[in-house]
Design a protein around this motif. Structure first.
Motif, PDB file in Angstrom:
ATOM      1  N   SER A 464       0.789  -1.235   0.000  1.00  0.00           N
ATOM      2  CA  SER A 464       0.000   0.000   0.000  1.00  0.00           C
ATOM      3  C   SER A 464       0.819   1.282   0.000  1.00  0.00           C
ATOM      4  O   SER A 464       0.385   2.295  -0.541  1.00  0.00           O
ATOM      5  N   ILE A 465       1.990   1.269   0.630  1.00  0.00           N
ATOM      6  CA  ILE A 465       2.746   2.491   0.879  1.00  0.00           C
ATOM      7  C   ILE A 465       3.985   2.540   0.007  1.00  0.00           C
ATOM      8  O   ILE A 465       4.712   1.557  -0.129  1.00  0.00           O
ATOM      9  N   SER A 466       4.249   3.716  -0.563  1.00  0.00           N
ATOM     10  CA  SER A 466       5.458   3.896  -1.357  1.00  0.00           C
ATOM     11  C   SER A 466       6.060   5.270  -1.108  1.00  0.00           C
ATOM     12  O   SER A 466       5.355   6.238  -0.800  1.00  0.00           O
ATOM     13  N   LEU A 467       7.387   5.338  -1.197  1.00  0.00           N
ATOM     14  CA  LEU A 467       8.103   6.609  -1.202  1.00  0.00           C
ATOM     15  C   LEU A 467       8.224   7.060  -2.650  1.00  0.00           C
ATOM     16  O   LEU A 467       8.518   6.259  -3.534  1.00  0.00           O
ATOM     17  N   LYS A 468       8.033   8.361  -2.898  1.00  0.00           N
ATOM     18  CA  LYS A 468       7.947   8.852  -4.263  1.00  0.00           C
ATOM     19  C   LYS A 468       8.939   9.988  -4.493  1.00  0.00           C
ATOM     20  O   LYS A 468       9.159  10.826  -3.609  1.00  0.00           O
ATOM     21  N   ALA A 469       9.507  10.000  -5.687  1.00  0.00           N
ATOM     22  CA  ALA A 469      10.322  11.126  -6.149  1.00  0.00           C
ATOM     23  C   ALA A 469       9.906  11.418  -7.584  1.00  0.00           C
ATOM     24  O   ALA A 469       9.700  10.503  -8.380  1.00  0.00           O
ATOM     25  N   ASN A 470       9.778  12.700  -7.905  1.00  0.00           N
ATOM     26  CA  ASN A 470       9.241  13.086  -9.200  1.00  0.00           C
ATOM     27  C   ASN A 470       9.965  14.347  -9.663  1.00  0.00           C
ATOM     28  O   ASN A 470      10.338  15.202  -8.848  1.00  0.00           O
ATOM     29  N   GLY A 471      10.166  14.483 -10.954  1.00  0.00           N
ATOM     30  CA  GLY A 471      10.807  15.678 -11.483  1.00  0.00           C
ATOM     31  C   GLY A 471      10.330  15.987 -12.886  1.00  0.00           C
ATOM     32  O   GLY A 471       9.923  15.083 -13.627  1.00  0.00           O
ATOM     33  N   GLY A 472      10.344  17.265 -13.241  1.00  0.00           N
ATOM     34  CA  GLY A 472       9.888  17.643 -14.571  1.00  0.00           C
ATOM     35  C   GLY A 472      10.035  19.122 -14.823  1.00  0.00           C
ATOM     36  O   GLY A 472      10.912  19.786 -14.245  1.00  0.00           O
ATOM     37  N   TYR A 473       9.161  19.626 -15.683  1.00  0.00           N
ATOM     38  CA  TYR A 473       9.259  21.004 -16.143  1.00  0.00           C
ATOM     39  C   TYR A 473       7.870  21.624 -16.120  1.00  0.00           C
ATOM     40  O   TYR A 473       6.888  20.975 -16.492  1.00  0.00           O
ATOM     41  N   VAL A 474       7.775  22.873 -15.663  1.00  0.00           N
ATOM     42  CA  VAL A 474       6.503  23.578 -15.647  1.00  0.00           C
ATOM     43  C   VAL A 474       6.598  24.775 -16.574  1.00  0.00           C
ATOM     44  O   VAL A 474       7.590  25.508 -16.575  1.00  0.00           O
ATOM     45  N   ASN A 475       5.553  24.973 -17.378  1.00  0.00           N
ATOM     46  CA  ASN A 475       5.540  26.040 -18.373  1.00  0.00           C
ATOM     47  C   ASN A 475       4.204  26.764 -18.317  1.00  0.00           C
ATOM     48  O   ASN A 475       3.149  26.140 -18.506  1.00  0.00           O
ATOM     49  N   ALA A 476       4.236  28.070 -18.026  1.00  0.00           N
ATOM     50  CA  ALA A 476       3.036  28.902 -18.069  1.00  0.00           C
ATOM     51  C   ALA A 476       2.852  29.394 -19.490  1.00  0.00           C
ATOM     52  O   ALA A 476       3.703  30.115 -20.025  1.00  0.00           O
TER      53      ALA A 476
END
Length: 502
Positions: A464-476
């Motif tokens: 049920s439980i996981s550690l998460k890491a995420n990365g990316g790019y945000v553009n307005a």
């Protein structure tokens, strides 16, 4: 940051230690509404700070969950926050209980002295248990400690409503519930009808400081249908029409009226909530809301709908007419026969996967409307619904909590792909693209439309439980915000039983 890390550790430890070997589990908890009249600096009138929370039982007497606060009185309409709760409740007698809680969050708005947005809200309440609900009141303290000027001691009032539901392991996603399964009888009861909606809405301002302007919104809504009444919760953010930063959160009741064997549905609704920002003056921030929705079922699970309505402050200082349209995913959940009936579904029941994730996010050199670049942090929550074991739709909301952008918030949605697990099934990666409304806090998002692709890695502590890491790019798309981001957090996965119309 340290507070969020501590909460993730405590929540993860509690849930991991409470896992058992049963395929089906029952989750208890409570929903809560609370109110805190905050003393504002510089002689400003008190701000009514009202929250909506969902807390799940972690272990004996301990609860953890999420809460959203918004201004409903004073001069700061459009002031919103998001955070997590950790609560201990116990009884002094059969009916009298005490509630010791702590909330950490981020947010702000309406040009308030919120600093970076990070704040704490501890409370100590005494209450009475009336079986079907609880009422409590007591002391609370609010401190926007990241260079903010809002620091207030006050009384508070709260109402608690019990919540419970069955769930199963995420790895049952797509599995058919067979009558000979060991836990079939646990699910063989009346189901709950739910509608999950994605909508585009428009506010045509008829009264207020932006009379004649139309605000274009994108948002999410959940409707829970009962025998006589329906409950709804909806949130919207502006992406065009005014400068970025407008947001509203509404909840209330309705009534579904079905025609032609459920193919056509009329749903009148009444509600209240809070909203403001983006230069729109909503005064104290409290909204009254009314609408009528007409929907057409086009598949066993999908509906298209349109709605019209009104949105107003109590004194009608602000008044708008609303119109919009969207798509709805309409299902029966967590039961094996129709509500108020003993007739089983003619179609088989299947498990569908959900994932919720609490995250802390970092924007590198976020571009401001002043032209400068400064790092920004935000606390966020994402909910994913798995259409297939590898394909999900997700909705995410985030609020700034460090980096001198306390009024900045995001409300975005999109789709993602989950890759096959590896490393003894402990790791999996995902790719997602989200987009929607964002603004406030001096961040340069133009009229508010952003797109946010990313890739992530999950490490599973258990089923049920996981550690998460995420990365990316945000553009307005209409502003200068174009930068890299990373986030870390805790994910909670489960499966719920689904069915649909014949």
């Amino acid at each position: 940051m340290k507070l969020l890390t501590l909460f993730i550790f405590l929540l993860g430890t509690s849930i991991v230690s409470s896992q058992d070997n049963h395929t089906t589990k029952k989750q208890g908890g409570f929903a809560m509404l609370d109110y805190h009249p905050l003393t504002m600096p510089d002689g400003e009138v008190n701000m009514g700070f009202s929250g909506l929370h969902l807390n799940l039982n972690l272990r004996d007497h301990w609860f953890g969950g999420l809460g959203i606060y918004g201004a409903v009185h004073g001069e700061r309409g459009g002031f919103f926050t998001l955070g997590f709760n950790l609560t201990y409740q116990n009884y002094l007698s059969q009916k009298i209980f005490y509630d010791l809680g702590f909330h950490f969050g981020g947010g702000g708005g309406a040009s308030a002295p919120d600093g970076g947005g990070a704040f704490i809200l501890p409370h100590f309440n005494l209450g009475m248990d009336f079986d079907f609900f609880k009422v409590s009141g007591g002391y609370s303290y609010v401190n926007f400690f990241d260079h903010g000027a809002i620091k207030s001691h006050q009384w508070n009032l709260a109402m608690h409503f019990p919540v419970s539901f069955l769930h199963s392991d995420f790895n049952r996603h797509g599995e058919k519930l067979e009558t000979d399964h060991t836990d079939f009888l646990l699910w063989n009861h009346s189901s709950t009808e739910l509608e999950y909606k994605l909508h585009l809405n428009n506010l045509y301002n008829q009264r207020g400081n932006l009379t004649g302007k139309t605000i274009h919104l994108v948002g999410l809504e959940v409707l829970r249908h009962g025998k006589n009444l329906s409950l709804f919760f909806k949130a919207d953010g502006a992406y065009r029409g005014i400068k970025a930063g407008y947001m509203d959160i509404l909840f209330g009741i309705g009534r579904k009226l079905d025609f032609l064997n459920n193919r056509i549905r009329l749903t009148p609704k009444l509600g209240l909530g809070g909203g403001g920002g983006g230069g729109l003056n909503t005064y104290g921030g409290l909204f009254f809301y009314g609408s009528t929705e007409l929907s057409l079922r086009v598949t066993p699970t999908l509906r298209i709908f349109g709605d019209v309505g009104v949105l107003s402050t109590p004194r009608v200082d602000f008044l708008s007419t609303n119109y919009g349209f969207g798509i709805s995913y309409d299902v029966f959940q967590n039961g094996n026969y129709y509500p108020q009936s003993q007739n089983n579904f003619s179609r088989p029941s299947y498990f569908k996967g959900f994932e919720g994730a609490l995250t802390q996010e970092y924007y590198y050199g976020a571009q401001r409307v002043t032209g400068i670049r400064e790092d920004m942090y935000q606390i966020g929550f994402q909910l994913n619904f798995y259409l297939k074991p590898w394909l999900f739709v997700g909705g995410q909301t985030s609020f700034a909590n460090f980096g001198d952008a306390g009024a900045y918030a995001e409300g975005i949605a999109g789709m993602g792909v989950r890759m096959s697990p590896f490393f003894k099934d402990k790791l999996h990666t995902h790719v997602q693209v989200l987009g929607g409304a964002a603004g406030g806090g001096g961040i340069s998002t133009g009229q508010g439309l952003i797109i946010k692709p990313s890739i992530g890695l999950n490490y599973h502590l258990n089923s049920s439980i996981s550690l998460k890491a995420n990365g990316g790019y945000v553009n307005a798309l209409g502003g200068d915000l174009n930068t890299w981001f990373v986030n870390v957090g805790l994910g909670y996965e489960l499966s719920l039983l689904f069915n649909n119309y014949e």
